[in-house]
Scaffold this motif. Structure first.
Motif, short mmCIF file in Angstrom:
data_model
loop_
_atom_site.label_atom_id
_atom_site.label_comp_id
_atom_site.label_asym_id
_atom_site.label_seq_id
_atom_site.Cartn_x
_atom_site.Cartn_y
_atom_site.Cartn_z
N THR A 6 0.83 -1.21 0.00
CA THR A 6 0.00 0.00 0.00
C THR A 6 0.86 1.26 0.00
OG1 THR A 6 -1.73 -1.18 1.20
CG2 THR A 6 -1.82 1.23 1.22
N ARG A 7 1.91 1.25 0.81
CA ARG A 7 2.83 2.40 0.84
C ARG A 7 3.46 2.62 -0.53
NH1 ARG A 7 5.05 3.84 5.84
NH2 ARG A 7 6.32 5.31 4.63
N HIS A 8 3.86 1.53 -1.19
CA HIS A 8 4.47 1.64 -2.50
C HIS A 8 3.49 2.22 -3.52
CE1 HIS A 8 6.75 0.70 -6.12
NE2 HIS A 8 5.70 0.03 -6.56
N VAL A 9 2.26 1.69 -3.50
CA VAL A 9 1.25 2.18 -4.45
C VAL A 9 0.97 3.66 -4.22
CG1 VAL A 9 -1.15 1.96 -5.16
CG2 VAL A 9 0.22 -0.09 -4.80
N ARG A 10 0.84 4.05 -2.94
CA ARG A 10 0.57 5.46 -2.64
C ARG A 10 1.73 6.35 -3.07
NH1 ARG A 10 0.12 5.08 2.50
NH2 ARG A 10 -2.10 4.58 2.49
N THR A 11 2.96 5.92 -2.80
CA THR A 11 4.12 6.72 -3.19
C THR A 11 4.22 6.83 -4.70
OG1 THR A 11 5.30 5.99 -1.21
CG2 THR A 11 6.62 6.92 -2.99
N ALA A 12 3.97 5.71 -5.39
CA ALA A 12 4.02 5.75 -6.85
C ALA A 12 2.94 6.66 -7.42
CB ALA A 12 3.86 4.33 -7.41
N ALA A 13 1.75 6.63 -6.82
CA ALA A 13 0.67 7.50 -7.30
C ALA A 13 1.01 8.96 -7.08
CB ALA A 13 -0.64 7.13 -6.58
N GLN A 14 1.59 9.28 -5.93
CA GLN A 14 1.98 10.66 -5.66
C GLN A 14 3.07 11.12 -6.63
OE1 GLN A 14 3.10 10.58 -1.53
NE2 GLN A 14 0.98 10.70 -0.80
N ALA A 15 4.04 10.25 -6.89
CA ALA A 15 5.10 10.60 -7.83
C ALA A 15 4.53 10.79 -9.23
CB ALA A 15 6.18 9.52 -7.84
N HIS A 16 3.58 9.93 -9.61
CA HIS A 16 2.96 10.06 -10.93
C HIS A 16 2.17 11.36 -11.03
CE1 HIS A 16 1.28 8.76 -14.73
NE2 HIS A 16 0.06 8.95 -14.27
N SER A 17 1.45 11.70 -9.95
CA SER A 17 0.69 12.95 -9.96
C SER A 17 1.61 14.15 -10.05
CB SER A 17 -0.17 13.04 -8.69
OG SER A 17 -1.10 11.99 -8.63
N ALA A 18 2.73 14.10 -9.31
CA ALA A 18 3.69 15.20 -9.38
C ALA A 18 4.28 15.33 -10.78
CB ALA A 18 4.81 14.99 -8.36
N THR A 19 4.56 14.20 -11.42
CA THR A 19 5.08 14.23 -12.79
C THR A 19 4.05 14.80 -13.75
OG1 THR A 19 6.45 12.29 -12.32
CG2 THR A 19 6.07 12.82 -14.63
N GLU A 20 2.80 14.38 -13.57
CA GLU A 20 1.74 14.91 -14.44
C GLU A 20 1.58 16.42 -14.25
OE1 GLU A 20 -1.85 12.76 -13.73
OE2 GLU A 20 -1.45 11.38 -15.39
N ARG A 21 1.64 16.87 -12.99
CA ARG A 21 1.51 18.31 -12.75
C ARG A 21 2.67 19.09 -13.38
NH1 ARG A 21 -0.25 16.57 -7.60
NH2 ARG A 21 1.84 16.86 -6.76
N ALA A 22 3.89 18.55 -13.22
CA ALA A 22 5.05 19.22 -13.82
C ALA A 22 4.93 19.25 -15.33
CB ALA A 22 6.33 18.51 -13.40
N PHE A 23 4.46 18.14 -15.93
CA PHE A 23 4.30 18.10 -17.38
C PHE A 23 3.22 19.08 -17.83
CE2 PHE A 23 2.49 16.03 -21.23
CZ PHE A 23 3.63 16.12 -22.04
#
Length: 387
Positions: A140-157
């Motif tokens: 669960t921690r991994h999935v949450r961290t990956a989702a946050q990183a993906h969201s941050a990447t999407e926002r930066a893009f």
């Protein structure tokens, strides 16, 4: 340090339980070390995934052997097992983390039919439950961290795309306003030269100043052309050589929109109609043009009202349709960081915002009262307001 500390605790526990162990003390101590020390390899981020996986499998195998047949599994070894499955799940290897729970489940099932192994069964069930919880927590921690990183990447893009779109839109606006400004500067140069050559009895100092005015105007034109060349490289789109539109062509624009959309489109003009600065007229025309385009794209068939109100200090624009209104997004106003839902694909609202800001005006977009979508702009028309 964690693995060494767990190994020391496991060794101490083995020494305390020496009388109740199956097998010799040396073997029990070896099992205690093998159930704790590999956790240091599992937790080492510099180790590769194969090495960490091998260490985790070795630790789990030793823990199962320590539990049955030697019954030398310690609390420190159990803690090391929980840390291992949690770390694997958090590191992005959920399959291996889940597989390491299965030996304890199998051991509990194997001991279920033998009353003599009730202690082993209870311990196996307890360890299986705890390792399952630890693995689930890590995954669960991994999935949450990956989702946050993906969201941050999407926002930066998205921010990068928005910045690029804004830069291109400003370049297009600058190209459109170039003709207007160049015309005014050219008139300054021509009038200065005409005054210098036709004024009778003009003092030499006055002629020199007029000549300097003409030279300055021509130098400004040269710099503008050089800048325009850079802007064309930054936003390379098809450049058409024709006069920039103004409010006098607004009726033609509304007629074209009505024919293209096949719906009712009205132009409502109030106030004293008067010629405005060409830059203001170009901006107003382009805002109305983009608003009508958005209405056709997002509310096909909806009726559209274009209102133009001439005031003493400003020009007010209102473009409203009776379509379904905007999707999920800001309730009103324009936030360049969060485009309104009905215009997420393109950059129409961004372009209107940039055009209004270029001439010192304001722009608001959002749901219209009673339904539909509304674009409101106020553009200053007095010279002191434009300063």
């Amino acid at each position: 340090m964690l693995s060494v500390g767990l190994a020391v605790l496991a060794a101490v526990e083995i020494l305390v339980r020496a009388d109740g162990l199956r097998g010799n003390l040396a073997l029990a101590l070896l099992l205690a070390l093998c159930t704790t020390l590999p956790v240091g390899v599992v937790l080492a981020p510099e180790r590769g995934a194969p090495v960490r996986g091998t260490a985790a499998i070795a630790l789990t195998t030793t823990c199962v052997l320590a539990l049955e047949p030697f019954r030398a599994l310690t609390l420190a070894g159990t803690a090391a097992q929980l840390i291992t499955v949690h770390a694997l799940g958090r590191a992005g290897t959920p399959l291996l983390s889940g597989l390491l729970v299965l030996p304890y489940v199998g051991l509990a099932l194997a001991a279920a039919g033998d009353p003599a192994d009730s202690t082993v069964r209870v311990v196996a069930v307890l360890v299986a439950t705890l390792t399952s919880a630890a693995a689930a927590t890590g995954i669960t921690r991994h999935v949450r961290t990956a989702a946050q990183a993906h969201s941050a990447t999407e926002r930066a893009f998205a921010d990068t795309l928005l910045e690029h779109a804004a830069r291109g839109e400003r370049a297009r606006i600058a190209r459109e306003l170039h003709d207007v400004v160049a015309h005014h500067i050219s008139m300054i140069a021509v009038q200065a030269e005409t005054a210098r050559l036709t004024t009778q009895g003009l003092p030499a100092d006055g002629a020199t100043r007029l000549l300097a005015i003409g030279d300055t105007a021509r130098a400004a034109l040269t710099e503008m052309r050089r800048l325009l060349g850079v802007l064309r490289e930054d936003a390379d789109v098809g450049v058409t050589r024709r006069p920039q539109p103004g409010l006098s062509q607004l009726m033609e624009l509304v007629d074209d929109s009505r024919d293209a959309a096949g719906s009712r489109t009205r132009l409502i003009v109030s106030g004293t109609v008067a010629p405005l600065d060409p830059g203001i007229e170009v901006t107003a025309y382009r805002i109305v043009q983009e608003a009508l385009t958005n209405a056709r794209r997002h509310a096909p068939g909806a009726a559209v009202d274009v209102e133009l109100r001439y005031g003493a200090d400003d020009l007010a624009l209102r473009v409203r349709d009776n379509g379904p209104g905007p999707g999920p997004g800001p309730a009103s106003g324009f936030d360049p960081g969060h485009p309104v839902g009905r215009d997420r694909v393109g950059h129409g609202l961004l372009g209107m915002h940039e055009r209004a800001a270029t001439v010192g005006g304001t722009l608001r977009t959002g749901p219209a009262p009673g339904g539909g979508f509304l674009v409101e702009a106020r553009l200053p028309v007095r010279a002191e307001a434009l300063a």
